[in-house]
Scaffold this motif. Structure first.
Motif, PDB file in Angstrom:
ATOM      1  N   VAL A  96       0.865  -1.185   0.000  1.00 25.77           N
ATOM      2  CA  VAL A  96       0.000   0.000   0.000  1.00 25.77           C
ATOM      3  C   VAL A  96       0.899   1.231   0.000  1.00 25.77           C
ATOM      4  N   ARG A  97       0.652   2.129  -0.902  1.00 25.14           N
ATOM      5  CA  ARG A  97       1.441   3.351  -0.976  1.00 25.14           C
ATOM      6  C   ARG A  97       0.562   4.525  -0.542  1.00 25.14           C
ATOM      7  N   CYS A  98       1.009   5.245   0.493  1.00 23.42           N
ATOM      8  CA  CYS A  98       0.257   6.414   0.937  1.00 23.42           C
ATOM      9  C   CYS A  98       1.184   7.330   1.713  1.00 23.42           C
ATOM     10  N   ASP A  99       0.744   8.556   1.878  1.00 27.32           N
ATOM     11  CA  ASP A  99       1.469   9.532   2.678  1.00 27.32           C
ATOM     12  C   ASP A  99       0.880   9.501   4.086  1.00 27.32           C
ATOM     13  N   ILE A 100       1.657   9.064   5.056  1.00 29.02           N
ATOM     14  CA  ILE A 100       1.095   8.860   6.397  1.00 29.02           C
ATOM     15  C   ILE A 100       0.763  10.179   7.098  1.00 29.02           C
ATOM     16  N   GLU A 101       1.253  11.307   6.572  1.00 26.97           N
ATOM     17  CA  GLU A 101       0.908  12.595   7.172  1.00 26.97           C
ATOM     18  C   GLU A 101      -0.377  13.179   6.611  1.00 26.97           C
ATOM     19  N   ASP A 130      -2.552  11.539   3.906  1.00 26.37           N
ATOM     20  CA  ASP A 130      -3.566  10.646   3.348  1.00 26.37           C
ATOM     21  C   ASP A 130      -4.374   9.967   4.450  1.00 26.37           C
ATOM     22  N   ALA A 131      -5.589   9.566   4.092  1.00 25.25           N
ATOM     23  CA  ALA A 131      -6.369   8.729   5.013  1.00 25.25           C
ATOM     24  C   ALA A 131      -5.693   7.367   5.132  1.00 25.25           C
ATOM     25  N   LEU A 132      -5.729   6.818   6.334  1.00 22.26           N
ATOM     26  CA  LEU A 132      -5.050   5.544   6.578  1.00 22.26           C
ATOM     27  C   LEU A 132      -6.031   4.382   6.627  1.00 22.26           C
ATOM     28  N   ASP A 133      -7.146   4.546   5.935  1.00 25.23           N
ATOM     29  CA  ASP A 133      -8.182   3.508   5.979  1.00 25.23           C
ATOM     30  C   ASP A 133      -7.696   2.179   5.426  1.00 25.23           C
ATOM     31  N   GLU A 134      -6.748   2.231   4.482  1.00 25.15           N
ATOM     32  CA  GLU A 134      -6.276   0.988   3.876  1.00 25.15           C
ATOM     33  C   GLU A 134      -5.327   0.220   4.793  1.00 25.15           C
ATOM     34  N   LEU A 135      -4.851   0.876   5.847  1.00 28.20           N
ATOM     35  CA  LEU A 135      -3.980   0.169   6.792  1.00 28.20           C
ATOM     36  C   LEU A 135      -4.862  -0.501   7.830  1.00 28.20           C
ATOM     37  N   HIS A 136      -4.923  -1.822   7.790  1.00 31.14           N
ATOM     38  CA  HIS A 136      -5.837  -2.539   8.673  1.00 31.14           C
ATOM     39  C   HIS A 136      -5.323  -2.500  10.099  1.00 31.14           C
ATOM     40  N   ALA A 137      -6.178  -2.787  11.045  1.00 34.13           N
ATOM     41  CA  ALA A 137      -5.773  -2.900  12.447  1.00 34.13           C
ATOM     42  C   ALA A 137      -5.235  -4.303  12.686  1.00 34.13           C
ATOM     43  N   GLY A 138      -4.165  -4.399  13.482  1.00 38.36           N
ATOM     44  CA  GLY A 138      -3.652  -5.713  13.830  1.00 38.36           C
ATOM     45  C   GLY A 138      -2.300  -6.016  13.255  1.00 38.36           C
ATOM     46  N   TYR A 139      -1.410  -5.026  13.139  1.00 41.82           N
ATOM     47  CA  TYR A 139      -0.045  -5.287  12.690  1.00 41.82           C
ATOM     48  C   TYR A 139       0.793  -5.805  13.853  1.00 41.82           C
ATOM     49  N   ASP A 140       1.660  -6.761  13.558  1.00 45.38           N
ATOM     50  CA  ASP A 140       2.630  -7.227  14.549  1.00 45.38           C
ATOM     51  C   ASP A 140       3.854  -6.317  14.584  1.00 45.38           C
ATOM     52  N   LEU A 141       4.173  -5.667  13.476  1.00 45.76           N
ATOM     53  CA  LEU A 141       5.375  -4.851  13.398  1.00 45.76           C
ATOM     54  C   LEU A 141       5.134  -3.665  12.472  1.00 45.76           C
ATOM     55  N   ILE A 142       5.470  -2.485  12.959  1.00 48.28           N
ATOM     56  CA  ILE A 142       5.505  -1.274  12.133  1.00 48.28           C
ATOM     57  C   ILE A 142       6.886  -0.661  12.327  1.00 48.28           C
ATOM     58  N   THR A 143       7.579  -0.383  11.213  1.00 46.13           N
ATOM     59  CA  THR A 143       8.934   0.139  11.274  1.00 46.13           C
ATOM     60  C   THR A 143       9.024   1.468  10.541  1.00 46.13           C
ATOM     61  N   LEU A 144       9.671   2.443  11.182  1.00 48.77           N
ATOM     62  CA  LEU A 144       9.990   3.714  10.536  1.00 48.77           C
ATOM     63  C   LEU A 144      11.502   3.835  10.521  1.00 48.77           C
ATOM     64  N   ARG A 145      12.091   3.673   9.346  1.00 51.82           N
ATOM     65  CA  ARG A 145      13.550   3.616   9.225  1.00 51.82           C
ATOM     66  C   ARG A 145      14.058   4.883   8.566  1.00 51.82           C
ATOM     67  N   LEU A 146      14.870   5.633   9.328  1.00 47.71           N
ATOM     68  CA  LEU A 146      15.518   6.850   8.822  1.00 47.71           C
ATOM     69  C   LEU A 146      14.508   7.819   8.217  1.00 47.71           C
ATOM     70  N   SER A 147      13.333   7.894   8.816  1.00 47.36           N
ATOM     71  CA  SER A 147      12.276   8.726   8.219  1.00 47.36           C
ATOM     72  C   SER A 147      11.571   9.639   9.213  1.00 47.36           C
ATOM     73  N   LEU A 148      11.578   9.291  10.512  1.00 45.40           N
ATOM     74  CA  LEU A 148      10.738  10.034  11.448  1.00 45.40           C
ATOM     75  C   LEU A 148      11.171  11.499  11.583  1.00 45.40           C
ATOM     76  N   ALA A 149      12.453  11.789  11.400  1.00 44.36           N
ATOM     77  CA  ALA A 149      12.921  13.169  11.513  1.00 44.36           C
ATOM     78  C   ALA A 149      12.291  14.065  10.452  1.00 44.36           C
ATOM     79  N   PHE A 150      11.817  13.470   9.358  1.00 45.51           N
ATOM     80  CA  PHE A 150      11.233  14.262   8.281  1.00 45.51           C
ATOM     81  C   PHE A 150       9.722  14.431   8.441  1.00 45.51           C
ATOM     82  N   VAL A 151       9.154  13.786   9.447  1.00 40.06           N
ATOM     83  CA  VAL A 151       7.716  13.887   9.695  1.00 40.06           C
ATOM     84  C   VAL A 151       7.465  15.096  10.588  1.00 40.06           C
TER      85      VAL A 151
END
Length: 261
Positions: free
Chosen positions: A4-9, A11-32
């Protein structure tokens, strides 16, 4: 697997289902920009026991001209707040943060430390007798002024008006009989000044001089006499009077008036 490609800042996050075991933000959070909001939306999508992993450069390990790609310790502490379990590993200038079990508490309130004095604030109260005459006191400094004065700490403008009315004149009013009409803003001697225009709608007693070091006498004045008072009016009192009877007093000094609905 699903991509799924979206802008987490934005875009709506409706396509991201509930129930992930792992979410990773690699070298990106400083730009949010809105990190708190984004992390709140992502952590809502972790299943119990799931982990949110943030991998980020640390500010101390990058040159000053690349500061925008890294997070400092204050920023790291902010993003790890609200997690029951926080694990941190350091790897060659990178911080690897493993966050598990998001928790929520009621928001806390606090101050930024003792402020330096900045402004004067107080209330002026208008009361009228059965004949519609307004009460003014003749000041030891010369001139006429309304009952009123500075509000104490943790005291509302209407509470200050009721208290000052009793302390200065002996007239007693209930808090429900004091109505805030407007907040007036001007300055004196380079100091910002806030004056609450308060209308007293009922009171008991007769005015007496309770603070002779401030007021020589209290008198009831006809409204139409105010534009020609020989001794003049204290400027904040004049501005309060003009709030109750707009246009009554000519050539008032400028004031910012913020009416209260």
């Amino acid at each position: 697997m699903r991509f799924v490609r979206c802008d987490i800042e934005s875009d709506a996050l409706d396509e991201l289902h509930a129930g992930y075991d792992l979410i990773t933000l690699r070298l990106s959070l400083a730009f949010v920009r809105d990190r708190t909001r984004v992390l709140n939306r992502l952590r809502e999508r972790l299943r119990p026991g799931g982990a949110l992993v943030v991998i980020t450069p640390v500010a101390d390990s990058v040159p000053d001209d690349r500061r925008e790609i890294a997070l400092d310790e204050v920023e790291i502490a902010l993003l790890t707040a609200g997690w029951r379990t926080v694990e941190r590993r350091d790897a060659q200038g990178l911080a690897v943060l493993v966050l598990r079990t998001p928790v929520s508490w009621p928001v806390a309130y606090g101050n930024k430390g003792r402020p330096s004095p900045h402004a004067l604030s107080g209330a002026g109260v208008v009361v009228t007798d059965a004949g519609g005459r307004v009460l003014l006191g003749h000041s030891v400094r010369g001139g006429w002024e309304l009952p009123g004065g500075k509000n104490d700490a943790d005291e509302s403008f209407t509470e200050a008006a009721v208290r000052e009315l009793a302390e200065e004149t002996g007239l007693r009013a209930e808090l429900g009989d004091a109505r805030l009409l407007a907040i007036l803003m001007d300055s004196t001697h380079g100091i910002p000044r806030l004056t609450a225009a308060v209308r007293g709608t009922a009171f008991t007693g007769e005015p007496v001089v309770r603070e002779p070091h401030l007021i020589r006498r209290w008198e009831w004045h006809e409204i139409n006499d105010l534009p020609a008072l020989a001794s003049g009016l204290f400027t904040p009192s004049a501005q309060v009077l003009d709030t109750v009877w707009p246009g009554l007093l000519p050539d008032l000094p400028p004031v910012h008036r913020h009416p209260v609905a």
